[in-house]
Design a protein around this motif. Sequence first.
Motif, PDB file in Angstrom:
ATOM      1  N   PRO A 197     -22.449  -5.891  36.160  1.00  0.00           N
ATOM      2  CA  PRO A 197     -21.421  -5.993  35.953  1.00  0.00           C
ATOM      3  C   PRO A 197     -20.609  -6.608  37.685  1.00  0.00           C
ATOM      4  CG  PRO A 197     -22.190  -3.570  35.797  1.00  0.00           C
ATOM      5  CD  PRO A 197     -23.124  -4.378  35.911  1.00  0.00           C
ATOM      6  N   SER A 258     -20.035 -10.184  34.648  1.00  0.00           N
ATOM      7  CA  SER A 258     -18.993 -10.512  34.929  1.00  0.00           C
ATOM      8  C   SER A 258     -18.262  -9.569  36.529  1.00  0.00           C
ATOM      9  CB  SER A 258     -18.004  -8.704  34.684  1.00  0.00           C
ATOM     10  OG  SER A 258     -18.419  -7.650  34.339  1.00  0.00           O
ATOM     11  N   ASP A 259     -17.634 -10.122  37.506  1.00  0.00           N
ATOM     12  CA  ASP A 259     -17.371  -9.685  38.714  1.00  0.00           C
ATOM     13  C   ASP A 259     -15.676  -9.737  38.710  1.00  0.00           C
ATOM     14  OD1 ASP A 259     -19.156 -10.264  40.922  1.00  0.00           O
ATOM     15  OD2 ASP A 259     -17.295 -10.839  41.385  1.00  0.00           O
ATOM     16  N   HIS A 262     -12.641 -13.981  40.169  1.00  0.00           N
ATOM     17  CA  HIS A 262     -12.389 -15.207  39.864  1.00  0.00           C
ATOM     18  C   HIS A 262     -13.707 -16.115  40.359  1.00  0.00           C
ATOM     19  CE1 HIS A 262     -10.248 -18.052  42.248  1.00  0.00           C
ATOM     20  NE2 HIS A 262      -9.790 -16.955  42.490  1.00  0.00           N
ATOM     21  N   VAL A 265     -17.229 -15.804  39.015  1.00  0.00           N
ATOM     22  CA  VAL A 265     -16.969 -16.223  37.670  1.00  0.00           C
ATOM     23  C   VAL A 265     -17.713 -17.028  37.406  1.00  0.00           C
ATOM     24  CG1 VAL A 265     -16.179 -16.089  35.634  1.00  0.00           C
ATOM     25  CG2 VAL A 265     -16.079 -13.728  37.168  1.00  0.00           C
ATOM     26  N   PHE A 283     -19.159 -14.920  30.933  1.00  0.00           N
ATOM     27  CA  PHE A 283     -18.643 -14.326  31.588  1.00  0.00           C
ATOM     28  C   PHE A 283     -17.311 -14.073  31.972  1.00  0.00           C
ATOM     29  CE2 PHE A 283     -22.664 -16.632  33.015  1.00  0.00           C
ATOM     30  CZ  PHE A 283     -23.854 -15.981  33.675  1.00  0.00           C
ATOM     31  N   LYS A 284     -17.268 -12.951  32.902  1.00  0.00           N
ATOM     32  CA  LYS A 284     -15.146 -12.352  33.105  1.00  0.00           C
ATOM     33  C   LYS A 284     -15.178 -12.608  33.872  1.00  0.00           C
ATOM     34  CE  LYS A 284     -16.305  -9.022  29.725  1.00  0.00           C
ATOM     35  NZ  LYS A 284     -15.469  -8.668  27.824  1.00  0.00           N
ATOM     36  N   GLN A 285     -13.601 -12.308  34.526  1.00  0.00           N
ATOM     37  CA  GLN A 285     -13.538 -11.691  35.388  1.00  0.00           C
ATOM     38  C   GLN A 285     -12.999 -10.145  35.093  1.00  0.00           C
ATOM     39  OE1 GLN A 285     -10.092 -13.083  37.324  1.00  0.00           O
ATOM     40  NE2 GLN A 285     -10.460 -12.120  39.401  1.00  0.00           N
ATOM     41  N   MET A 286     -14.216  -9.558  35.977  1.00  0.00           N
ATOM     42  CA  MET A 286     -13.389  -7.435  35.348  1.00  0.00           C
ATOM     43  C   MET A 286     -14.064  -6.836  36.409  1.00  0.00           C
ATOM     44  SD  MET A 286     -14.715  -5.886  31.917  1.00  0.00           S
ATOM     45  CE  MET A 286     -16.389  -5.600  32.755  1.00  0.00           C
TER      46      MET A 286
END
Length: 378
Positions: A197, A258-259, A262, A265, A283-286
């Motif tokens: 995460p 995720s990170d 952005h 990512v 990978f996603k921005q979160m």
Amino acid sequence: MANYQLVATSAMGLEAIVAQEVKALGYETTVDNGKVYFEGDETAIARTNLWLRVADRVKIVVGQFPAKSFEQLFESVKALPWEKYLPVDAAFPVSGKSVKSKLFSVPDCQAITKKAIVERMKQHYKRLGFLDESGATYKIEVSILKDVATLTIDTSGAGLHKRGYRQAQGEAPLKETLAAALVQISKWNPNRPFVDPFCGSGTIALEAAMFGQNIAPGYNREFISEEWPWMKAAIWDAVRDEADSLANYDQPLEIIGSDIDHRMVSIAQENAMEAGFGELITFKQMQARDFTTQLTDGVMIGNPPYGERIGDVEVVEQVIRDVGKVMKNYPTWSVYMLSSMKNFEELYGRQATKKRKLFNGFIETNYYQFWGQKSKRD
């Protein structure tokens, strides 16, 4: 083939993992602080460079002896069989270090070591003038600890953490070798879902993917010893062919990184493409607190920001509280977090099943391990 005394160096606290890796390749080991000693031939040099995920470098130990005076250092270095390793045109820069020893001047130790090797080489190769050093490079180190000198030749070149996939990184990158250790300590296997995460530039997720598909971490890079005349190209070709045959490129993987940032990512996605995992890792921005999943028996590994490096302490403390709250909803998941926060367990809301002291660079951290319950399907 010849037999060599070899040493795989590692960060403090990771020696046991490196020793396991060396043993898995079929070599007997002896462990010391930051060092795993073993014996092997030219193929062993190539295989360990290609396969060791957690070691920093693989070196040849040329000799070890007491060194309490410059004269003793000179004569002992000169007595070593340098011609076994160095051809007449070898380039051999000498670096050095000295800890708790009478010979504390590193520049002097380096100069004397170099002079002694030159004398030995000139004698053996019957040269009167200078050695031109126009050939392959052999990086020699004289390391003196408590008046005992160890002479080594580096077979790796760039550190083994340089896998070749990292195109860019954030401001506090995790070394690939430490990331690989975090994955191995977790006992994760490719049949379980995997989440990071706080993925940053994607290093932990990428190391998990390489581990999951049994891809040799050094497969796509070069090593300084490939230039040496006695490390034949056929040896490297055979070792790389072996690595290719052992890789399981069809192994499906459920890996998510995720990170909150952005930009990180995007960097992680670029690095994944470079490593050949562009389609395999999501990978996603979160934010970490927004994590949800339908999957069970997963492994979450993270390196949350440290108060002293990125952001302030209060923000970091809230992030840890958030992860603790979220993961209460997923009792079959195991959570592994690397943190320098001394009150991590209190913030997380649960005592760790186990913790292990590790160094992230020069920062002392603990690897907090919260083991999940086995799901009913087991």
